[in-house]
Design a protein around this motif. Structure first.
Motif, PDB file in Angstrom:
ATOM      1  N   GLN A 296     -36.817  23.969  17.431  1.00 16.26           N
ATOM      2  CA  GLN A 296     -36.915  22.660  16.793  1.00 16.26           C
ATOM      3  C   GLN A 296     -38.303  22.450  16.185  1.00 16.26           C
ATOM      4  O   GLN A 296     -38.452  22.103  15.016  1.00 16.26           O
ATOM      5  CB  GLN A 296     -36.635  21.610  17.882  1.00 16.26           C
ATOM      6  N   GLN A 297     -39.313  22.766  17.010  1.00 17.58           N
ATOM      7  CA  GLN A 297     -40.695  22.576  16.584  1.00 17.58           C
ATOM      8  C   GLN A 297     -41.024  23.502  15.406  1.00 17.58           C
ATOM      9  O   GLN A 297     -41.670  23.102  14.450  1.00 17.58           O
ATOM     10  CB  GLN A 297     -41.565  22.885  17.801  1.00 17.58           C
ATOM     11  N   GLN A 298     -40.539  24.737  15.475  1.00 15.80           N
ATOM     12  CA  GLN A 298     -40.778  25.679  14.382  1.00 15.80           C
ATOM     13  C   GLN A 298     -40.147  25.178  13.096  1.00 15.80           C
ATOM     14  O   GLN A 298     -40.739  25.240  12.028  1.00 15.80           O
ATOM     15  CB  GLN A 298     -40.163  27.038  14.738  1.00 15.80           C
ATOM     16  N   SER A 299     -38.931  24.686  13.214  1.00 16.13           N
ATOM     17  CA  SER A 299     -38.204  24.239  12.045  1.00 16.13           C
ATOM     18  C   SER A 299     -38.966  23.095  11.359  1.00 16.13           C
ATOM     19  O   SER A 299     -39.109  23.068  10.140  1.00 16.13           O
ATOM     20  CB  SER A 299     -36.807  23.797  12.473  1.00 16.13           C
ATOM     21  N   GLU A 300     -39.501  22.175  12.165  1.00 16.95           N
ATOM     22  CA  GLU A 300     -40.269  21.057  11.606  1.00 16.95           C
ATOM     23  C   GLU A 300     -41.567  21.549  10.969  1.00 16.95           C
ATOM     24  O   GLU A 300     -41.940  21.134   9.879  1.00 16.95           O
ATOM     25  CB  GLU A 300     -40.574  20.033  12.712  1.00 16.95           C
ATOM     26  N   GLN A 301     -42.226  22.470  11.654  1.00 16.36           N
ATOM     27  CA  GLN A 301     -43.473  23.024  11.123  1.00 16.36           C
ATOM     28  C   GLN A 301     -43.223  23.736   9.781  1.00 16.36           C
ATOM     29  O   GLN A 301     -43.971  23.577   8.831  1.00 16.36           O
ATOM     30  CB  GLN A 301     -44.061  24.013  12.144  1.00 16.36           C
ATOM     31  N   TYR A 302     -42.135  24.501   9.733  1.00 14.92           N
ATOM     32  CA  TYR A 302     -41.830  25.270   8.525  1.00 14.92           C
ATOM     33  C   TYR A 302     -41.480  24.332   7.365  1.00 14.92           C
ATOM     34  O   TYR A 302     -41.875  24.544   6.224  1.00 14.92           O
ATOM     35  CB  TYR A 302     -40.673  26.248   8.781  1.00 14.92           C
ATOM     36  N   ALA A 303     -40.734  23.256   7.698  1.00 19.64           N
ATOM     37  CA  ALA A 303     -40.346  22.297   6.660  1.00 19.64           C
ATOM     38  C   ALA A 303     -41.589  21.650   6.062  1.00 19.64           C
ATOM     39  O   ALA A 303     -41.685  21.486   4.834  1.00 19.64           O
ATOM     40  CB  ALA A 303     -39.417  21.243   7.247  1.00 19.64           C
ATOM     41  N   ALA A 304     -42.551  21.326   6.907  1.00 24.15           N
ATOM     42  CA  ALA A 304     -43.782  20.711   6.412  1.00 24.15           C
ATOM     43  C   ALA A 304     -44.554  21.706   5.540  1.00 24.15           C
ATOM     44  O   ALA A 304     -45.042  21.358   4.459  1.00 24.15           O
ATOM     45  CB  ALA A 304     -44.638  20.249   7.589  1.00 24.15           C
ATOM     46  N   LEU A 305     -44.625  22.946   5.997  1.00 29.88           N
ATOM     47  CA  LEU A 305     -45.329  23.970   5.218  1.00 29.88           C
ATOM     48  C   LEU A 305     -44.697  24.162   3.847  1.00 29.88           C
ATOM     49  O   LEU A 305     -45.386  24.367   2.846  1.00 29.88           O
ATOM     50  CB  LEU A 305     -45.305  25.308   5.974  1.00 29.88           C
ATOM     51  N   ALA A 306     -43.371  24.103   3.807  1.00 28.87           N
ATOM     52  CA  ALA A 306     -42.661  24.371   2.555  1.00 28.87           C
ATOM     53  C   ALA A 306     -42.978  23.329   1.482  1.00 28.87           C
ATOM     54  O   ALA A 306     -42.749  23.559   0.299  1.00 28.87           O
ATOM     55  CB  ALA A 306     -41.154  24.423   2.803  1.00 28.87           C
ATOM     56  N   ASN A 307     -43.542  22.179   1.898  1.00 31.49           N
ATOM     57  CA  ASN A 307     -43.906  21.160   0.923  1.00 31.49           C
ATOM     58  C   ASN A 307     -45.307  21.368   0.356  1.00 31.49           C
ATOM     59  O   ASN A 307     -45.772  20.578  -0.449  1.00 31.49           O
ATOM     60  CB  ASN A 307     -43.816  19.762   1.559  1.00 31.49           C
TER      61      ASN A 307
END
Ligand code: FES
Ligand code: FES
Lengths: 721, 158
Positions: A296-307
């Motif tokens: 879950q935490q990775q997914s949120e971190q990755y989503a933020a990075l992708a922006n």
């Protein structure tokens, strides 16, 4: 049994020409008459080591320097030698090559197997080996008969002098041939004269794989050998703080418990006792910085990075302006999880470290690296360290680990206990042990103009770098971009004028690795599914859409058109069924797949059949190609339908085949393979069928249901109707 | 000490009675054809016959098979002559080969009970055997082919 495993074979170096009086070839190869440029670094290797030996009984032994992990190199590589040698295929047997510079990969520079490269990188060298052998046998016959070599010919392991109706077998000639000097030049056959290459030759190793005689690493036993099971940190990046071995040592058959670099090893008389013993060790772990990591935490971190902007992998035109002027815009996010390779044979290694030498038996894809590791740990001189390559019960990249951990563990233990040891991983160790295909997050956007043509394509990829921190980093990471993260995305083949592909490579303690087809396993999914979305948004048939955009990519186009012509593309389907398409190029080959699926009311996906077209250039063994396409589809489909390692508290949540599911027989689709006739550059085959299957299936699901899957594994919950 | 009868031969096994048959075969008797894949009856790599029926040896303690007839891949035929082995060779089934002992042993029991298996029948039995290399379609063809041989052998004998 034709394959002599590392245990029983005579040392090849010892049985050189001098000892046997037979022909041994493979050093100082001549150049070919037709291809003078054939001289390269291996030709000047200064050791008299060999690829080919012909014994007086006529048996022909071909040393194979690539590992057999199911992909068929123990058959396809000898076929190349046998073709030019003009020998009787029934005389051929193989031996796995020892570690030696002369056996280094012609392109990658060390002895290794990977990148779907065995056949195309050995093609020229092995043809020269065969042609040289034949020339020397003919020269030997000519000398014996006192005739001109040109008046002799060779066929099926026999040299003929037609004019005098004389003949001698290769076995009869081998001693004399070994006295002949190596020719400076040899000519290679015209491919139209090939008798073996291009025909569906059966595998040499099938009989021994049908009666239980095949020797894998896990089957190697040495006198006095013990078995070890290792407890490794359950949290990635964790270390042993302290441990108590009292309970383990109390178990009958447990011989010792020691700490090694990766954890605590329990050494016992047999595997079962070692496993029970390992469970009994009480360990306090220092869980390290990733102790709270979760999916879950990775997914949120990755989503933020992708922006945020990443390292640029590809830039063409001006993406911002193109997006601004687009008549229609699309955006989507695709996600894929960590994946374990789960080769059928759990990892294992046998090591025997003595004062005077070290022998290692294992199924590895990286012989040179394992050799260097064993040498470093033992402190022995290079020539005292021997790596014996056994058959691999599946590799898929898992047996190509840059840090050589499975060999390192065995060597450390054997050195410590001064006895031969076999380290065996349990399936739980395998699924929970890391070295996964990384988790990836893909953010894509596209713009379509008034003519329904895509004019902008932006693709941001977020996921761990496989090569960062390994010896491969030096040549695989450029300007912050690991090619293995972006392959299949940065080389987008479609004619879109404005393209931006960028990459974020977050770091975690979870070790990651190449997983059969590497970058293509996620990039093809994101690219081919999103392209399908763009096609539908443009109101076009996904095949026609691709065809137009691939107009200047002839090899993609040929594969695409062949697959379409062999499928029933555009024809009506039963209710609930759908067809999907994907095209992908990797490892020098070009593949198109059309999948037909149905989706039940409960959302269960069934893949009925897959039509696959492949252009891999000139082919050596169509039997292998068929098998690798089917196997690749099964492997990719397992990931599309089931494969997923999730993290909680820094630990993998899955542990064995009941929760890390793979493809089973009832889920295997019918597969039709069609080969594009091709004289183009030769490509690979072992991995190339993997990338297109997930997008082909997902696109077919959209065709069947109108629902767009953007996350793997496919969730039947989302597809319920 | 446990007495086992494996491939018509008697062995005295010096091990705890709870040791799974798989490890007695591999580590005590030295019959390595039976493979370890999961240890929890999920993959079928360890399949052997006990009194003619397919058993996952990784979860079968040796105490449970004392006095029974155990057959491993090594005992299926002395010379690759079993119809399944012949069909496996004809179809060139194996890739890495690691799962194939278990596949063949499972299929052998299927054929014993049913010499005319449908695709469904094959799925029912063979779905318990994982092949990571994806040789399933060749396995299916080979089973159909071996079934034909078995039927012919029966006809010839009757
Ligand atoms: S090892 Fe017994 S079923 Fe997998
Ligand atoms: S042949 Fe490799 S797992 Fe079945």
């Amino acid at each position: 049994m034709r394959i002599i495993n590392g245990m029983t074979r005579r040392s090849f170096l010892k049985t050189s020409a001098a000892v046997l009086g037979g022909l041994v070839i493979g050093f100082q190869l001549p150049s070919s008459g037709r291809r003078i440029e054939a001289k390269s670094k291996w030709a000047s290797a200064d050791i008299a080591n060999a690829f080919l030996r012909i014994d007086e009984d006529g048996s022909i032994t071909i040393m194979v320097n690539h590992s057999e992990m199911g992909q068929g190199v123990y058959t396809s590589l000898p076929m190349i030698v046998a073709e030019e040698l003009d020998c009787d295929w029934n005389d051929v047997r193989i031996e796995p090559a020892p570690v030696n510079m002369v056996y280094s990969h012609t392109t990658f520079g060390s002895q290794m197997t990977g990148g779907s490269s065995s056949v195309w990188t050995e093609w020229e060298r092995l043809r020269l080996v065969g042609a040289t052998g034949k020339a020397m046998l003919i020269a030997a016959a000519a000398k014996t008969w006192e005739v001109a070599a040109e008046s002799c010919r060779a066929e099926n392991s026999v040299v003929y002098h037609d004019a005098s109706k004389r003949q001698l077998t290769y076995g009869q000639l081998t001693k004399q041939a070994s006295q002949m000097s190596t020719p400076k030049q040899v000519s290679l056959k015209d491919p139209k004269d090939f008798k073996i290459i291009g025909t569906p030759v059966k595998r040499l190793d099938t009989p021994e794989k049908t009666n239980g005689q095949a020797v894998f690493g896990i089957d190697v036993n040495l006198p006095g050998m013990l078995t070890a099971v290792v407890r490794r940190s359950p949290v990635f990046g964790g270390k042993v703080k302290s441990f108590s071995a009292d309970k383990a040592k109390a178990i009958k058959g447990v011989q010792s418990v020691i700490q090694i670099s990766s954890g605590v090893a329990v050494i016992a008389d047999d595997f079962w006792t070692a496993k029970i013993g390992a469970q009994a060790v009480e360990i306090v772990w220092d869980e390290g910085p990733d102790a709270n990591l979760s999916t879950q935490q990775q997914s949120e971190q990755y989503a933020a990075l992708a922006n945020t902007p990443g390292a640029v992998a590809r830039k063409k035109g001006n993406i911002t302006t193109a997006m601004d002027v687009s008549a229609k815009k699309l955006e989507a996010v695709y996600e894929v999880p960590y994946l374990a390779h789960a080769p059928m044979e759990p990892l294992n290694c046998v090591a025997d470290v003595r004062k005077d030498g070290c022998d290692v038996w294992t199924g590895t894809q990286l012989q040179t690296a394992e050799h260097a590791t064993a040498k470093a740990i033992t402190g022995l001189p290079a020539e005292k360290v021997k790596i014996h390559t056994t058959l691999l019960g599946g590799g898929f990249g898992r047996r190509a680990v840059p840090d050589c951990h499975f060999v390192s563990e065995a060597v450390q233990i054997s050195k410590a206990i001064q006895k031969p040891v076999k380290v065996v991983w349990t399936r739980e160790d395998d699924i929970q042990g890391g070295w996964y295909r990384p988790r990836y997050y893909h953010k894509l956007s596209a713009g379509i103009n008034d003519d329904k043509k895509p004019i902008a394509w932006k693709h941001t990829i977020v996921g761990q770098s496989i090569t960062a921190g390994t010896p491969f980093e030096a040549f695989m990471v450029r300007h912050g971009v690991d090619v293995t993260s972006v392959e299949g995305a940065e080389n987008l083949p479609y004619a879109i004028p404005n393209v931006l592909v960028d990459l974020h490579s977050p770091r975690h303690k979870v070790p990651v690795l190449w997983w059969r087809a590497v970058g293509g396993t996620h990039n093809a999914f994101a690219v081919e599914c999103f392209l399908d979305e763009v096609a539908h948004a443009a109101g076009k048939d996904p095949y026609e859409f691709r065809r137009e955009l691939l107009a200047s990519e002839p090899r993609h186009l040929k594969a695409l058109e062949l697959a379409i012509s062999k499928s029933n593309w555009g024809k009506p389907l039963p209710k609930g069924h759908g067809r999907g398409l994907a095209v992908h190029s990797c490892f020098g080959s070009f593949v198109a797949q059309v999948a037909e699926v149905s989706v039940s009311k409960e959302g269960k996906v069934k893949v009925h059949n897959v039509v696959c077209a492949v252009d891999c250039g000139p082919i050596v063994n169509p039997n292998t190609i068929d098998a690798q396409i089917e196997g690749g589809i099964a492997f990719g489909l397992a990931a599309a339908l089931h494969g997923e390692v999730t993290l909680k508290n820094g630990r993998a949540e899955q542990s064995n085949f009941y929760d890390y599911k793979v493809l089973r027989m009832d889920e295997m689709p019918k597969v039709e393979t069609h080969i594009v006739p091709s004289t183009d550059k030769m490509g690979g085959i072992g991995e190339v069928a993997v990338p297109p299957i997930a997008p082909a299936v997902v696109n077919a699901i959209f065709d069947a249901t109108g629902k767009r899957v953007r996350q793997l594994p496919i969730s039947s919950e989302d597809l319920r109707s | 000490m446990v007495q086992l009868k494996i491939n018509q031969k008697k062995y005295e096994i010096e091990a705890d009675k709870s040791m799974p048959l798989l490890w007695a075969l591999r580590d005590k008797v030295g019959l390595n054809g039976t493979k370890f894949g999961c240890g929890v009856a999920q993959c079928g790599a360890c399949t052997v016959h006990v009194d003619g029926e397919a058993v996952r040896s990784c979860v079968t303690p040796i105490s449970a098979v004392e006095g029974k007839e155990i057959t491993t891949i090594e005992g299926l035929s002395p010379d690759l002559s079993h119809p399944l082995q012949q069909a496996w060779i004809a179809e060139d089934v194996p890739q890495c080969g690691y799962c194939q002992s278990g596949q063949i042993m499972s299929a052998a029991v299927l054929l014993k009970h049913n010499d005319q298996p449908t695709d469904e029948d094959i799925n029912d039995v063979m779905t318990g055997n994982i092949c990571r290399c994806g040789t399933y379609n060749r396995i299916r063809r080979a089973i159909h082919q071996a079934a034909k041989t078995v039927r012919k052998q029966k006809e010839d004998n009757s």
